[in-house]
Design a protein around this motif. Structure first.
Motif, PDB file in Angstrom:
ATOM      1  N   ALA A 220     -39.295  21.593 -28.322  1.00  9.47           N
ATOM      2  CA  ALA A 220     -38.798  20.290 -27.866  1.00  9.47           C
ATOM      3  C   ALA A 220     -39.907  19.470 -27.225  1.00  9.47           C
ATOM      4  CB  ALA A 220     -37.641  20.483 -26.890  1.00  9.47           C
ATOM      5  N   LEU A 221     -40.690  20.088 -26.355  1.00  3.24           N
ATOM      6  CA  LEU A 221     -41.761  19.357 -25.694  1.00  3.24           C
ATOM      7  C   LEU A 221     -42.919  19.086 -26.647  1.00  3.24           C
ATOM      8  CD1 LEU A 221     -41.724  21.002 -22.152  1.00  3.24           C
ATOM      9  CD2 LEU A 221     -41.022  18.698 -22.785  1.00  3.24           C
ATOM     10  N   LEU A 222     -43.177  19.986 -27.574  1.00  6.59           N
ATOM     11  CA  LEU A 222     -44.220  19.734 -28.571  1.00  6.59           C
ATOM     12  C   LEU A 222     -43.858  18.535 -29.443  1.00  6.59           C
ATOM     13  CD1 LEU A 222     -45.207  23.333 -29.753  1.00  6.59           C
ATOM     14  CD2 LEU A 222     -46.674  21.694 -28.581  1.00  6.59           C
ATOM     15  N   ALA A 223     -42.588  18.424 -29.784  1.00  6.05           N
ATOM     16  CA  ALA A 223     -42.158  17.333 -30.659  1.00  6.05           C
ATOM     17  C   ALA A 223     -42.288  15.974 -29.997  1.00  6.05           C
ATOM     18  CB  ALA A 223     -40.715  17.565 -31.096  1.00  6.05           C
ATOM     19  N   SER A 224     -42.225  15.930 -28.677  1.00  8.45           N
ATOM     20  CA  SER A 224     -42.304  14.650 -27.963  1.00  8.45           C
ATOM     21  C   SER A 224     -43.650  14.472 -27.258  1.00  8.45           C
ATOM     22  CB  SER A 224     -41.175  14.548 -26.933  1.00  8.45           C
ATOM     23  OG  SER A 224     -41.234  15.631 -26.003  1.00  8.45           O
ATOM     24  N   ALA A 225     -44.646  15.251 -27.671  1.00  2.00           N
ATOM     25  CA  ALA A 225     -45.958  15.211 -27.018  1.00  2.00           C
ATOM     26  C   ALA A 225     -46.777  14.018 -27.493  1.00  2.00           C
ATOM     27  CB  ALA A 225     -46.713  16.501 -27.293  1.00  2.00           C
ATOM     28  N   ASP A 226     -47.841  13.734 -26.746  1.00  2.02           N
ATOM     29  CA  ASP A 226     -48.844  12.779 -27.196  1.00  2.02           C
ATOM     30  C   ASP A 226     -50.198  13.479 -27.226  1.00  2.02           C
ATOM     31  OD1 ASP A 226     -49.564  12.974 -24.535  1.00  2.02           O
ATOM     32  OD2 ASP A 226     -49.179  10.878 -24.048  1.00  2.02           O
ATOM     33  N   ALA A 227     -51.218  12.777 -27.719  1.00  4.11           N
ATOM     34  CA  ALA A 227     -52.528  13.408 -27.898  1.00  4.11           C
ATOM     35  C   ALA A 227     -53.150  13.832 -26.575  1.00  4.11           C
ATOM     36  CB  ALA A 227     -53.467  12.452 -28.631  1.00  4.11           C
ATOM     37  N   GLY A 228     -52.972  13.034 -25.515  1.00  4.41           N
ATOM     38  CA  GLY A 228     -53.569  13.377 -24.231  1.00  4.41           C
ATOM     39  C   GLY A 228     -53.100  14.722 -23.724  1.00  4.41           C
ATOM     40  N   TRP A 229     -51.789  14.956 -23.816  1.00  2.91           N
ATOM     41  CA  TRP A 229     -51.228  16.238 -23.360  1.00  2.91           C
ATOM     42  C   TRP A 229     -51.577  17.367 -24.318  1.00  2.91           C
ATOM     43  CZ3 TRP A 229     -47.474  19.457 -25.615  1.00  2.91           C
ATOM     44  CH2 TRP A 229     -46.994  20.485 -24.797  1.00  2.91           C
ATOM     45  N   ALA A 230     -51.355  17.156 -25.611  1.00  3.96           N
ATOM     46  CA  ALA A 230     -51.564  18.222 -26.590  1.00  3.96           C
ATOM     47  C   ALA A 230     -53.020  18.663 -26.636  1.00  3.96           C
ATOM     48  CB  ALA A 230     -51.106  17.749 -27.970  1.00  3.96           C
ATOM     49  N   ASP A 231     -53.961  17.712 -26.611  1.00  2.93           N
ATOM     50  CA  ASP A 231     -55.372  18.071 -26.665  1.00  2.93           C
ATOM     51  C   ASP A 231     -55.811  18.816 -25.416  1.00  2.93           C
ATOM     52  OD1 ASP A 231     -55.537  16.848 -29.099  1.00  2.93           O
ATOM     53  OD2 ASP A 231     -56.496  15.019 -28.371  1.00  2.93           O
ATOM     54  N   THR A 232     -55.306  18.382 -24.260  1.00  2.00           N
ATOM     55  CA  THR A 232     -55.665  19.043 -23.015  1.00  2.00           C
ATOM     56  C   THR A 232     -55.163  20.476 -22.997  1.00  2.00           C
ATOM     57  OG1 THR A 232     -55.649  16.961 -21.778  1.00  2.00           O
ATOM     58  CG2 THR A 232     -55.398  18.976 -20.505  1.00  2.00           C
ATOM     59  N   LEU A 233     -53.903  20.661 -23.359  1.00  2.33           N
ATOM     60  CA  LEU A 233     -53.314  21.991 -23.345  1.00  2.33           C
ATOM     61  C   LEU A 233     -53.984  22.907 -24.359  1.00  2.33           C
ATOM     62  CD1 LEU A 233     -51.179  23.840 -22.150  1.00  2.33           C
ATOM     63  CD2 LEU A 233     -49.529  22.921 -23.775  1.00  2.33           C
ATOM     64  N   ALA A 234     -54.245  22.397 -25.576  1.00  7.54           N
ATOM     65  CA  ALA A 234     -54.885  23.204 -26.606  1.00  7.54           C
ATOM     66  C   ALA A 234     -56.297  23.613 -26.197  1.00  7.54           C
ATOM     67  CB  ALA A 234     -54.916  22.437 -27.928  1.00  7.54           C
ATOM     68  N   SER A 235     -57.033  22.687 -25.577  1.00  7.96           N
ATOM     69  CA  SER A 235     -58.392  22.992 -25.141  1.00  7.96           C
ATOM     70  C   SER A 235     -58.397  24.045 -24.046  1.00  7.96           C
ATOM     71  CB  SER A 235     -59.075  21.718 -24.644  1.00  7.96           C
ATOM     72  OG  SER A 235     -60.372  21.995 -24.176  1.00  7.96           O
ATOM     73  N   ALA A 236     -57.478  23.911 -23.089  1.00  9.81           N
ATOM     74  CA  ALA A 236     -57.406  24.884 -21.997  1.00  9.81           C
ATOM     75  C   ALA A 236     -57.047  26.270 -22.520  1.00  9.81           C
ATOM     76  CB  ALA A 236     -56.380  24.432 -20.961  1.00  9.81           C
ATOM     77  N   ALA A 237     -56.097  26.326 -23.463  1.00  8.03           N
ATOM     78  CA  ALA A 237     -55.685  27.605 -24.024  1.00  8.03           C
ATOM     79  C   ALA A 237     -56.809  28.245 -24.819  1.00  8.03           C
ATOM     80  CB  ALA A 237     -54.450  27.412 -24.898  1.00  8.03           C
ATOM     81  N   ALA A 238     -57.540  27.441 -25.612  1.00  9.81           N
ATOM     82  CA  ALA A 238     -58.626  27.972 -26.426  1.00  9.81           C
ATOM     83  C   ALA A 238     -59.759  28.513 -25.558  1.00  9.81           C
ATOM     84  CB  ALA A 238     -59.151  26.885 -27.361  1.00  9.81           C
ATOM     85  N   ARG A 239     -60.107  27.771 -24.513  1.00 10.69           N
ATOM     86  CA  ARG A 239     -61.187  28.225 -23.641  1.00 10.69           C
ATOM     87  C   ARG A 239     -60.805  29.512 -22.919  1.00 10.69           C
ATOM     88  NH1 ARG A 239     -63.628  24.220 -19.130  1.00 10.69           N
ATOM     89  NH2 ARG A 239     -61.778  24.865 -17.959  1.00 10.69           N
ATOM     90  N   TRP A 240     -59.534  29.587 -22.498  1.00  8.44           N
ATOM     91  CA  TRP A 240     -59.050  30.769 -21.796  1.00  8.44           C
ATOM     92  C   TRP A 240     -59.112  32.002 -22.709  1.00  8.44           C
ATOM     93  CZ3 TRP A 240     -58.324  32.077 -16.969  1.00  8.44           C
ATOM     94  CH2 TRP A 240     -57.478  33.143 -16.642  1.00  8.44           C
ATOM     95  N   ARG A 241     -58.672  31.839 -23.957  1.00  6.89           N
ATOM     96  CA  ARG A 241     -58.710  32.957 -24.901  1.00  6.89           C
ATOM     97  C   ARG A 241     -60.149  33.357 -25.226  1.00  6.89           C
ATOM     98  NH1 ARG A 241     -54.673  30.015 -27.809  1.00  6.89           N
ATOM     99  NH2 ARG A 241     -52.583  30.871 -27.501  1.00  6.89           N
ATOM    100  N   ALA A 242     -61.031  32.355 -25.377  1.00  4.91           N
ATOM    101  CA  ALA A 242     -62.428  32.642 -25.710  1.00  4.91           C
ATOM    102  C   ALA A 242     -63.106  33.468 -24.627  1.00  4.91           C
ATOM    103  CB  ALA A 242     -63.189  31.334 -25.935  1.00  4.91           C
ATOM    104  N   ALA A 243     -62.627  33.334 -23.400  1.00  5.74           N
ATOM    105  CA  ALA A 243     -63.192  34.098 -22.282  1.00  5.74           C
ATOM    106  C   ALA A 243     -62.485  35.438 -22.100  1.00  5.74           C
ATOM    107  CB  ALA A 243     -63.105  33.273 -21.001  1.00  5.74           C
ATOM    108  N   GLY A 244     -61.570  35.777 -23.015  1.00  5.10           N
ATOM    109  CA  GLY A 244     -60.880  37.061 -22.934  1.00  5.10           C
ATOM    110  C   GLY A 244     -59.601  37.034 -22.134  1.00  5.10           C
TER     111      GLY A 244
END
Length: 260
Positions: A220-244
């Protein structure tokens, strides 16, 4: 080959724009190094540091002798909006990184507060998981009082669905609830509820969207997202995973309904 620079000041702000008024992305210490991203103009040097890009005062850096530029880290950064700070002590207050549904309700709340002359401002908005971990460690593995019970990805701040509202009086932040200031804190939960938000009884400044944590990055929240939120969340998640790290949401793209 890009030029590597070394900080000569005790502490040097990395700013988002080439100006002393630019937002501070992080603070570099004496001896830390960064990579030049062009020539200095008007005393400001464009550089990259870890996953951040910004500007340093050219007066307080020097070319690092014999240093080669590193390969860029394969961690995505937000395509728009405010970069994610590498320093866990850096807090973010930019509302473009919040989910638009929460941002709209927050705007209603801020208008209600202003109408009653209650001097609340956004002290912190989106919070990186690295900062959440750093805050969680306070009072546990490092000195200080406990300020949060939430580990990384257990706080709505990591999902852009929460802010901390703090009183801003006479040019200063204050958490005081004594005297007349106490009335402001007592009124905050009622106005938040009127705006469709909720507060926490054990953390007065915290205001969040009233959803379950399991739905914080749900369809539901993904469907109503905008680029500012989605890009921020995706970047934070990717960096967190990259660090283990673990616990970051899996941001599967929302599917549009099929046409008849």
């Amino acid at each position: 080959m890009p030029t590597r620079y070394e900080v000569t000041a005790t502490a040097l702000n990395l700013r988002a724009s080439p100006s002393a008024a630019g937002d501070i992305l992080t603070v570099l210490r004496r001896g830390q190094q960064c990579v030049g991203a062009g020539d200095a103009q008007d005393g400001w040097l464009p550089v990259s540091y870890q996953q951040l890009s910004g500007y340093l005062s050219a007066n307080y850096v020097r070319v690092a002798p014999g240093a080669a530029a590193p390969s860029p880290a394969p961690v995505p950064a937000p395509t728009g909006g405010v970069p994610l700070p590498a320093d866990p002590q850096t807090r973010l207050s930019d509302q473009s990184q919040l989910h638009p549904q929460f941002r709209q309700a927050l705007g209603v709340l801020l208008d209600k507060l202003a109408a009653e002359n209650r001097p609340f401002k956004v002290f912190e908005a989106f919070r990186t998981p690295e900062r959440q971990r750093w805050l969680y460690e306070q009072g546990r593995s490092r000195p200080g009082g406990i300020v949060t019970n939430a580990k990384p990805w257990e706080s709505f701040h990591q999902y852009g669905l929460a802010v901390d509202l703090v009183l801003f009086v006479n040019g200063q932040w204050t958490w005081s609830s004594t005297g007349d200031l106490g009335a402001h804190w007592k009124r905050l939960p009622d106005l938040a509820k009127e705006a469709g938000l909720r507060t926490l009884t054990w953390e007065a400044p915290h205001v969040e969207l009233p959803v379950a944590l399991r739905d914080a990055a749900g369809p539901a929240l993904l469907a109503s997202a905008d680029a500012g939120w989605a890009d921020t969340l995706a970047s934070a998640a990717a960096r967190w995973r990259a660090a283990g790290g673990s616990g970051a949401p899996d941001l599967a793209p929302a599917q549009r309904p099929t046409t008849a």
